[in-house]
Design an enzyme around this catalytic site. Structure first.
Site, PDB file in Angstrom:
ATOM      1  NE  ARG B  61      37.480  43.747  36.381  1.00 48.78           N
ATOM      2  CZ  ARG B  61      36.957  43.356  35.225  1.00 48.78           C
ATOM      3  NH1 ARG B  61      36.632  44.256  34.325  1.00 48.78           N
ATOM      4  NH2 ARG B  61      36.759  42.083  34.974  1.00 48.78           N
ATOM      5  CB  THR B  62      40.691  46.826  42.246  1.00 48.89           C
ATOM      6  OG1 THR B  62      39.305  46.747  41.951  1.00 48.89           O
ATOM      7  CG2 THR B  62      40.969  48.085  43.007  1.00 48.89           C
ATOM      8  CE  LYS B  89      54.661  33.026  56.872  1.00 50.04           C
ATOM      9  NZ  LYS B  89      55.869  33.750  56.479  1.00 50.04           N
ATOM     10  NE  ARG B 111      39.269  45.355  47.112  1.00 48.50           N
ATOM     11  CZ  ARG B 111      38.907  44.878  45.914  1.00 48.50           C
ATOM     12  NH1 ARG B 111      38.785  43.587  45.724  1.00 48.50           N
ATOM     13  NH2 ARG B 111      38.676  45.694  44.915  1.00 48.50           N
ATOM     14  CG  HIS B 139      35.792  49.748  45.332  1.00 49.15           C
ATOM     15  ND1 HIS B 139      36.992  50.383  45.099  1.00 49.15           N
ATOM     16  CD2 HIS B 139      35.813  48.634  44.559  1.00 49.15           C
ATOM     17  CE1 HIS B 139      37.695  49.681  44.234  1.00 49.15           C
ATOM     18  NE2 HIS B 139      37.007  48.611  43.889  1.00 49.15           N
TER      19      HIS B 139
END
Lengths: 433, 323
Positions: B61-62, B89, B111, B139
């Site tokens: 969603r975000t 990695k 994020r 957020h």
């Protein structure tokens, strides 16, 4: 060593072990303290140092350092750590066993002893593991390790979670006369945490470690020391309740000693704000109330020892998101300056008390040579300039690591000379020997 | 532009912002809402700007909301997700940051699962950084879209009583909402099992309700948080059934409310756990309005961080060049 003598002339001799605080000369000869007195005549070929205006005290002893060798040599080695110790005014350090591989057998103990001797700065005393592999399952070969030079045992870095094993350790060590040094942490309460549990952790969205995670383990270990009659040393006490419980246990005769670190004596969890990984340490920095209690405990002798928990980390390990960075900070080169400035300078401790907690107290707790300038004792001496003003600059550390929350702090007081076995191993004017 | 509404280089959280700055973002979002209603949903506000959406945690969603916001403002966007990238990695966050900087990008939307990761990145690169969720910390764009949605429906934020329900302990949405709403003059409460409450939460200026019934009686708005299934596995709540029984937002409970409650949920929902379907799909649910507003709020943040002025947002929509 060539039999040589060193005369420290005209300093203020502060030796709490003998109740001395007076302007005296100190003569060191053949690795031992030979004489204290006024206007001592220098023997032939003696080196004479004018230390007037400076404090001469029994060498500082740090019961809690991580020298990272073997296995973590990019963070620190026994040599670099012992050199940093000397620069910080310490004449002896006790190296924790949580290396890779851990110091859990006599050969590993012998390695630390040999490397410490080879380095030739501060004396390096190994602390050996309580349990094989620091796994907390069964006792390591404690007797053999004591024979090889271990002065205490500890699984530091992690707790001895099994209460039954801790009981055995406190019993078994009694044959050998060494203490069990305990990192008190109940893992089921601390797991996943990265800072003190409180308002700051809530604001920052970091998982907290409550005081109770430390306190329940201190309570357990005090009860086990009482049960067994063993010698317990509680490491890096950070909580108010911890201090209170140790004070109460001492009052009823439990054989316990305890230490406080410079950071738990001066910083609160506010230092973490901004996700400052250099302030990430275990046990975590607590609240002002805890700092006040730890200070009070150190002043009244509940806490016998000021120890650094010197924990070097490579800079790129600390340059990570807070949760991912390791716990720990270096302390050898800042401890004395911090303590003189923040504790003695601000009236928390007297100078005599501080020297007791950094020299005599540690020697008593682990029954180490030194901690006194009594005639015949080792010629381990720290000469302190109480008036030296300096600023903490991690780039100038002799340690291989720079992880300190004290960078930029303006301090007053530092080691001018560090003397081990009658030899100057650190001279502020010329650096390490 | 008045100095007090300037956001600076980054949007890392709402805690450091003033009410005036938050209001400026919400006001700037208003004219951007209309763009998404057009047949051709594109304006040249960020033409020539390069934006990286750096998602170390899975998000649908975000990430999509940011991507729409960026594309509707004509920015060039690149999505990087942790799986399959150099991050997987073993590359460190600081190396990722340096590499992005070397590619001369303009903005990063990040994020990350670690609290403080957005700030960490913002301190190390010159590009603008927008926090799309860092650990349990903040957020901010979610809280901004929540506030915009409440304001749309109730006409104001000041004096509105908002209760955040559920797992406050692990929630960055809750923290950003608490900061944002309290700064805007709303009254804020939290409600949920004690095991999922952060210590000292009331010192952030919020009330705490032990039982959902008390919260419903008090509130004008419920912001219902998702109960992550791993919280049950970790033992914070004994079972989902019990959670629903004691903390679920159900129609039966809402029927007893003294006034109709606005229902928000940041998604994705666990229907039948923290919220019942007839509430989520009911007349007082504004959950889909939140999704729509999310794009407008993110357009506003992108525009403002790129140097746009709140009062010129309307004009900027048809301007030939980026601000």
């Amino acid at each position: 060593m060539t039999p040589r003598s060193l005369l420290l002339r005209g300093g203020r001799v502060v030796d709490p072990s003998q109740g001395i605080d007076d302007v005296l000369d100190v003569l060191l000869a053949d690795g031992a303290v030979a004489r204290l007195g006024r206007d001592i005549e220098a023997p032939e070929h003696a080196e004479i140092r004018d230390v007037s205006g400076l404090v001469v005290c029994p060498g500082l002893i740090d019961l809690h350092v991580h020298l990272r060798e073997p296995g973590g040599e990019r963070k620190e080695t026994i040599e670099s750590g012992a050199r940093a110790a000397a620069a910080g005014g310490f004449t002896a350090v006790c190296a924790m066993p949580n290396t890779d591989p851990p110091v859990d057998d006599p050969a590993a103990v012998g390695f630390v002893v040999a490397e410490g001797m080879r380095a030739g700065y501060a004396r390096v005393y190994p602390v050996a593991a309580v349990s094989v592999g620091l796994r907390g399952e069964r006792l390591a070969a404690i007797g053999e390790m004591v024979d090889a030079g271990a002065v205490a045992i500890s699984d530091d870095g992690r707790p001895v979670s099994d209460a039954g094993l801790m009981r055995l350790a406190l019993e078994y060590t009694q044959t050998f006369g060494i203490p069990v040094a305990s990192h008190c942490e109940e893992l089921s309460l601390s797991r996943g945490g990265s800072m003190n549990e409180g308002l700051v952790s809530t604001r920052l969205g970091l998982q907290g470690i409550p005081n109770a995670a430390e306190d329940v383990m201190i309570a357990r270990d005090l009860l086990l020391a009482e049960l067994t009659g063993g010698r317990l040393h509680i490491q890096h006490v950070s909580t108010r309740r911890g201090v209170e419980m140790i004070r109460a246990a001492k009052a009823r005769g439990v054989q316990v000693t305890a230490e406080a670190t410079p950071h738990h004596l001066t910083l609160t969890d506010e230092a973490v704000d901004g996700y400052r990984t250099e302030a990430k340490v275990n046990p975590p920095l607590r609240t002002a109330e805890d700092v006040a209690a730890v200070r009070e405990g150190l002043a009244d002798g509940t806490l016998d020892v000021l120890a650094t928990d010197h924990a070097p980390h490579h800079y790129d390990e600390k340059e990570q998101a807070f949760d991912d960075a390791p716990f720990g900070m270096v302390g050898l080169e800042t401890a004395l300056g911090i303590a003189l400035t923040e504790l003695v300078g601000k009236g928390v401790l007297t100078l005599n008390q501080l020297i007791d907690r950094m020299s005599c107290g540690p020697a008593r707790a682990f029954r180490l040579p030194g901690g006194t300038l009594a005639v015949g004792s080792p010629a381990d001496v720290t000469v302190i300039d109480l008036n030296a003003e300096w600023v903490v600059d991690p780039d100038r550390f002799l340690s291989k690591s720079r992880n300190t929350p004290f960078a930029g702090w303006k301090l007053v007081g530092q080691a001018a000379l560090t003397i081990v076995g009658g030899r100057v191993v650190w001279d502020r004017e010329v650096g390490p020997r | 532009m008045p100095v007090d509404t300037d956001l600076g280089k980054d949007l890392v959280g709402l805690e450091p912002l003033s009410a005036a700055q938050i209001r400026a973002i919400l006001d700037t979002a208003e004219p951007f809402k209309e763009i998404s209603e057009r047949a051709i949903k594109k304006v040249p506000v960020l033409r020539g700007k390069t934006i990286v959406n750096l998602f170390f945690e899975p998000s649908t969603r975000t990430r999509i909301s940011f991507e729409f916001a960026e594309k509707r403002l004509s920015a060039d966007t690149v999505n990087i997700s942790a799986t399959g990238s150099s991050v997987a990695k073993g590359e460190t966050l600081v190396d990722t940051a340096r590499n992005l900087e070397a590619m001369k990008i303009d903005m990063v939307v990040i994020r990350h699962s670690s609290s403080g990761a957005a700030r960490f990145l913002a301190d190390r690169i010159e590009s603008n950084v927008i926090n799309a969720g860092d650990g349990r910390h903040e957020h901010p764009t979610q809280a901004l879209l929540d506030m915009l949605t409440i304001r749309d429906h109730l006409g104001r934020l000041e004096g509105v009583r908002v209760c955040i329900v559920g797992d406050i302990l692990h929630s960055r949405v809750a923290r950003s909402n608490i900061w944002g709403l309290t700064k805007m003059g709303a009254e804020v409460a939290v409600c949920g099992p004690r095991t999922l409450m952060p210590p000292y939460v009331t010192e952030l200026g919020v009330q705490q309700f032990a039982r959902i019934e008390e919260a419903i009686e008090w509130a004008d708005v419920l912001n219902v948080l998702r109960l992550q299934l791993e919280r049950m596995q970790a033992g914070y709540v004994p079972s989902l059934r019990e959670y629903n029984r004691f903390f679920g937002v159900t129609r039966a409970r809402l029927m007893r409310a003294p006034r109709p409650l606005l229902i928000l949920h940041p998604g994705p929902m666990n229907r039948g756990v923290e919220i019942d379907s007839d509430v989520a799909d009911g007349p007082h649910s504004v959950i889909l309005d939140q999704v729509t507003n999310g794009i407008a709020v993110r357009m506003a943040v992108l525009y403002l961080l790129a140097g746009g002025a709140p009062e010129r947002a309307e004009a900027a929509k048809s301007a030939p060049e980026a601000p």
